[in-house]
Motif scaffolding. Structure first.
Motif, PDB file in Angstrom:
ATOM      1  N   VAL A  41      35.950  13.288  53.939  1.00 53.76           N
ATOM      2  CA  VAL A  41      36.707  14.485  53.409  1.00 53.76           C
ATOM      3  C   VAL A  41      34.749  14.960  52.625  1.00 53.76           C
ATOM      4  O   VAL A  41      33.943  15.789  53.354  1.00 53.76           O
ATOM      5  N   ILE A  42      34.622  14.062  52.003  1.00 51.38           N
ATOM      6  CA  ILE A  42      33.608  15.012  51.027  1.00 51.38           C
ATOM      7  C   ILE A  42      32.269  14.893  51.417  1.00 51.38           C
ATOM      8  O   ILE A  42      31.380  15.284  52.025  1.00 51.38           O
ATOM      9  N   GLY A  43      32.203  13.172  52.403  1.00 46.09           N
ATOM     10  CA  GLY A  43      30.770  13.340  52.974  1.00 46.09           C
ATOM     11  C   GLY A  43      30.667  13.888  54.376  1.00 46.09           C
ATOM     12  O   GLY A  43      29.393  14.921  54.478  1.00 46.09           O
ATOM     13  N   PHE A  44      31.879  14.309  54.704  1.00 49.35           N
ATOM     14  CA  PHE A  44      31.530  14.616  56.330  1.00 49.35           C
ATOM     15  C   PHE A  44      31.337  16.464  56.050  1.00 49.35           C
ATOM     16  O   PHE A  44      30.971  16.802  56.374  1.00 49.35           O
ATOM     17  N   ASP A  45      32.050  16.771  54.804  1.00 47.63           N
ATOM     18  CA  ASP A  45      31.565  18.217  54.629  1.00 47.63           C
ATOM     19  C   ASP A  45      30.500  18.617  54.403  1.00 47.63           C
ATOM     20  O   ASP A  45      29.304  19.802  54.839  1.00 47.63           O
ATOM     21  N   GLY A  46      29.618  17.667  53.102  1.00 48.80           N
ATOM     22  CA  GLY A  46      27.912  17.623  53.671  1.00 48.80           C
ATOM     23  C   GLY A  46      27.388  17.929  55.042  1.00 48.80           C
ATOM     24  O   GLY A  46      26.814  18.144  54.986  1.00 48.80           O
ATOM     25  N   TYR A  47      28.258  17.067  55.568  1.00 48.60           N
ATOM     26  CA  TYR A  47      27.224  16.971  56.454  1.00 48.60           C
ATOM     27  C   TYR A  47      27.280  17.779  57.450  1.00 48.60           C
ATOM     28  O   TYR A  47      26.148  18.784  58.055  1.00 48.60           O
ATOM     29  N   ILE A  48      28.626  18.138  57.842  1.00 49.55           N
ATOM     30  CA  ILE A  48      28.733  19.647  58.227  1.00 49.55           C
ATOM     31  C   ILE A  48      28.008  20.855  57.591  1.00 49.55           C
ATOM     32  O   ILE A  48      26.997  21.573  59.145  1.00 49.55           O
ATOM     33  N   VAL A  49      28.452  20.969  56.910  1.00 49.02           N
ATOM     34  CA  VAL A  49      28.086  21.978  56.033  1.00 49.02           C
ATOM     35  C   VAL A  49      25.587  21.589  56.547  1.00 49.02           C
ATOM     36  O   VAL A  49      25.513  23.017  56.387  1.00 49.02           O
ATOM     37  N   GLY A  50      25.345  21.167  55.567  1.00 48.51           N
ATOM     38  CA  GLY A  50      24.161  20.531  55.939  1.00 48.51           C
ATOM     39  C   GLY A  50      23.755  20.779  57.121  1.00 48.51           C
ATOM     40  O   GLY A  50      21.711  21.520  57.163  1.00 48.51           O
ATOM     41  N   ARG A  51      24.641  20.708  58.295  1.00 45.15           N
ATOM     42  CA  ARG A  51      23.922  21.729  59.861  1.00 45.15           C
ATOM     43  C   ARG A  51      23.714  23.123  59.827  1.00 45.15           C
ATOM     44  O   ARG A  51      23.095  23.501  60.538  1.00 45.15           O
ATOM     45  N   LEU A  52      24.452  24.129  58.792  1.00 44.69           N
ATOM     46  CA  LEU A  52      23.827  25.728  58.932  1.00 44.69           C
ATOM     47  C   LEU A  52      23.127  25.494  57.933  1.00 44.69           C
ATOM     48  O   LEU A  52      22.348  27.140  58.039  1.00 44.69           O
ATOM     49  N   GLY A  53      22.030  24.774  57.307  1.00 45.70           N
ATOM     50  CA  GLY A  53      21.142  25.114  57.020  1.00 45.70           C
ATOM     51  C   GLY A  53      21.001  25.505  54.762  1.00 45.70           C
ATOM     52  O   GLY A  53      22.072  24.942  54.462  1.00 45.70           O
ATOM     53  N   ALA A  54      19.760  25.244  54.320  1.00 44.42           N
ATOM     54  CA  ALA A  54      19.684  25.029  53.011  1.00 44.42           C
ATOM     55  C   ALA A  54      20.517  26.119  52.371  1.00 44.42           C
ATOM     56  O   ALA A  54      21.362  25.608  50.891  1.00 44.42           O
ATOM     57  N   ASP A  55      20.245  27.501  52.593  1.00 44.87           N
ATOM     58  CA  ASP A  55      21.526  28.116  51.851  1.00 44.87           C
ATOM     59  C   ASP A  55      22.904  28.106  51.954  1.00 44.87           C
ATOM     60  O   ASP A  55      23.918  28.116  50.761  1.00 44.87           O
ATOM     61  N   ALA A  56      23.556  27.369  53.509  1.00 45.52           N
ATOM     62  CA  ALA A  56      25.087  26.956  52.881  1.00 45.52           C
ATOM     63  C   ALA A  56      24.787  26.076  52.743  1.00 45.52           C
ATOM     64  O   ALA A  56      26.207  26.141  51.818  1.00 45.52           O
ATOM     65  N   LEU A  57      24.331  25.017  52.862  1.00 42.40           N
ATOM     66  CA  LEU A  57      24.057  23.658  51.434  1.00 42.40           C
ATOM     67  C   LEU A  57      24.238  23.871  49.987  1.00 42.40           C
ATOM     68  O   LEU A  57      25.298  23.236  49.189  1.00 42.40           O
ATOM     69  N   ALA A  58      23.562  24.875  49.503  1.00 49.11           N
ATOM     70  CA  ALA A  58      23.547  25.312  48.071  1.00 49.11           C
ATOM     71  C   ALA A  58      24.366  26.027  48.226  1.00 49.11           C
ATOM     72  O   ALA A  58      24.894  26.132  46.806  1.00 49.11           O
ATOM     73  N   GLY A  59      24.657  27.015  48.903  1.00 50.69           N
ATOM     74  CA  GLY A  59      26.101  27.982  47.868  1.00 50.69           C
ATOM     75  C   GLY A  59      26.887  27.095  48.315  1.00 50.69           C
ATOM     76  O   GLY A  59      27.831  27.610  47.311  1.00 50.69           O
ATOM     77  N   VAL A  60      27.955  26.330  48.629  1.00 52.71           N
ATOM     78  CA  VAL A  60      28.851  25.082  48.654  1.00 52.71           C
ATOM     79  C   VAL A  60      28.476  24.166  47.626  1.00 52.71           C
ATOM     80  O   VAL A  60      29.067  24.382  46.948  1.00 52.71           O
ATOM     81  N   ALA A  61      27.716  23.933  47.129  1.00 52.63           N
ATOM     82  CA  ALA A  61      26.987  23.140  46.340  1.00 52.63           C
ATOM     83  C   ALA A  61      27.494  24.014  44.866  1.00 52.63           C
ATOM     84  O   ALA A  61      27.942  23.421  43.798  1.00 52.63           O
ATOM     85  N   LEU A  62      27.341  25.299  44.744  1.00 51.12           N
ATOM     86  CA  LEU A  62      27.621  26.078  43.650  1.00 51.12           C
ATOM     87  C   LEU A  62      29.369  26.234  43.354  1.00 51.12           C
ATOM     88  O   LEU A  62      29.657  26.201  42.463  1.00 51.12           O
ATOM     89  N   VAL A  63      30.343  26.147  44.626  1.00 56.17           N
ATOM     90  CA  VAL A  63      31.322  26.312  44.498  1.00 56.17           C
ATOM     91  C   VAL A  63      31.771  23.958  44.290  1.00 56.17           C
ATOM     92  O   VAL A  63      33.244  24.542  43.894  1.00 56.17           O
ATOM     93  N   LEU A  64      31.012  23.293  45.133  1.00 57.92           N
ATOM     94  CA  LEU A  64      32.192  21.945  44.840  1.00 57.92           C
ATOM     95  C   LEU A  64      32.193  21.955  43.268  1.00 57.92           C
ATOM     96  O   LEU A  64      33.936  21.536  43.463  1.00 57.92           O
ATOM     97  N   PRO A  65      31.981  22.188  42.238  1.00 59.50           N
ATOM     98  CA  PRO A  65      32.292  21.483  40.843  1.00 59.50           C
ATOM     99  C   PRO A  65      33.809  21.729  40.275  1.00 59.50           C
ATOM    100  O   PRO A  65      34.428  22.122  40.178  1.00 59.50           O
ATOM    101  N   LEU A  66      34.330  23.405  41.257  1.00 59.26           N
ATOM    102  CA  LEU A  66      34.962  23.824  40.923  1.00 59.26           C
ATOM    103  C   LEU A  66      36.628  23.860  42.222  1.00 59.26           C
ATOM    104  O   LEU A  66      37.385  23.829  41.708  1.00 59.26           O
ATOM    105  N   ALA A  67      35.535  23.240  43.333  1.00 52.34           N
ATOM    106  CA  ALA A  67      36.516  23.452  44.254  1.00 52.34           C
ATOM    107  C   ALA A  67      37.065  21.760  43.557  1.00 52.34           C
ATOM    108  O   ALA A  67      38.437  21.227  43.702  1.00 52.34           O
ATOM    109  N   MET A  68      36.138  21.078  43.694  1.00 53.10           N
ATOM    110  CA  MET A  68      36.611  19.313  42.552  1.00 53.10           C
ATOM    111  C   MET A  68      37.318  19.229  41.154  1.00 53.10           C
ATOM    112  O   MET A  68      38.130  19.174  41.212  1.00 53.10           O
ATOM    113  N   LEU A  69      36.778  20.153  40.607  1.00 54.44           N
ATOM    114  CA  LEU A  69      38.441  20.958  39.122  1.00 54.44           C
ATOM    115  C   LEU A  69      39.430  20.656  40.004  1.00 54.44           C
ATOM    116  O   LEU A  69      41.011  20.297  39.595  1.00 54.44           O
TER     117      LEU A  69
END
Length: 323
Positions: A41-69
């Protein structure tokens, strides 16, 4: 016949009297397989979100540490502590106490999920981390949906911890595998849309996560409420006791320190990288995902060992059975 009068389950008997290494491998194998599904799931989400563009990938990257926490606290800190206290009570032959501990642990998880909903869903938090413009919009869209459904994530992981405490490693693993299988289908559907389903973007990825975890939690709750279960979540009276809450929190709170430190450091690093632009944050988010992939595999063995040790301590046989 009361829950406390039930004979030890075959799983508990194996943990008490079985040879150590074969029993550990038997318990850990479904755990590792189930938790390995999380890494997909972790890798798949990165792939799917990455297809939406850099803004989407960067936005999710900011949330990722809290999601993983949230994931590590619910599955590792509270979920692992729940496994320990439930297994110890069952090892002592007190199924009624194991049920009380399980019920209180679930309530602790729901209370903790509310904190994440209140504190981590706001776009202001990601603005404070340096998000601006399209990146902030994407982070807010993803976080608002994910943390609004935080109770689903906490519930499934606490219930999986309860199942592991009873020796039901296959049930816990099955819930994780089912969650992954559903997410692999639902996530791209909600993100990109198809037919009557509108494209939701990053919010679709979060909604898929919440929905799949909620369905898995309901499945585990039903499994833990069947007749004849040593721990019955539904069908046993719920009597809230401060002493039982304290027993759960005495393990869960110290166990939360490590996730806070590790994910906090990644959050700080992500905010720092944000000063170098959207592409830098997106790239850092991709690079951080493999580190998270290592954690579930180690946890698969650790949670099986927790159940074995706690069960034997509860039965007052700290020395290992036959090797």
């Amino acid at each position: 016949m009361t829950a406390a009068a039930l004979a030890p389950s075959p799983a508990t008997q194996r943990m008490l009297h079985g040879p150590v290494l074969p029993t550990l491998l038997r318990l850990a194998t479904p755990n590792v397989l189930g938790l390995f599904a999380n890494t997909i799931v972790i890798g798949f989400d990165g792939y799917i979100v990455g297809r939406l563009g850099a803004d989407a990938l960067a936005g999710v990257a900011l949330v990722l540490p809290l999601a993983m926490l949230m994931l590590q606290m619910s599955a590792g800190s509270l979920g692992g502590s729940t496994t320990a206290v439930v297994a110890r009570a069952l090892g002592a032959g007190d199924a009624a106490e194991a049920t009380r501990l399980a019920q209180h642990a679930l309530l602790v998880g729901l209370a903790a999920s509310l904190l994440f909903t209140l504190l981590a869903a706001s776009p202001a938090l990601y603005a404070a981390m340096g998000a601006r413009g399209g990146v902030l919009a994407q982070a807010g869209s993803y976080a608002s949906v994910l943390f609004a459904g935080a109770s689903a994530v906490w519930s499934v992981n606490v219930l999986a911890g309860i199942a592991r405490g009873t020796g039901g490693m296959a049930a816990a693993a099955g819930a994780l595998v089912a969650t992954t299988a559903m997410h692999l289908v639902l996530c791209p559907l909600l993100v990109f849309g198809a037919g009557p389903v509108p494209p939701l973007g990053v919010a679709g990825a979060a909604l898929s996560t919440v929905t799949c975890n909620a369905l898995a939690a309901l499945g585990l709750l039903a499994w833990l409420s069947r007749g004849g279960q040593r721990v019955r979540m539904i069908g046993s009276p719920w009597r809230l006791q401060a002493t039982v809450f304290r027993r759960v929190l005495a393990l869960a709170l110290p166990s939360s320190v490590n996730p806070f430190l590790s994910n906090g450091s990644i959050a700080v690093a992500t905010a720092y990288v944000g000063g170098f632009g959207t592409l830098a944050v997106a790239a850092y988010g991709i690079a951080a995902r493999p580190e998270y992939i290592l954690v579930p595999i180690a946890f698969g063995v650790g949670s099986a060992l927790t159940a074995m040790v706690a069960t034997n301590i509860g039965a007052r046989q700290p020395n290992a059975p036959s090797a």
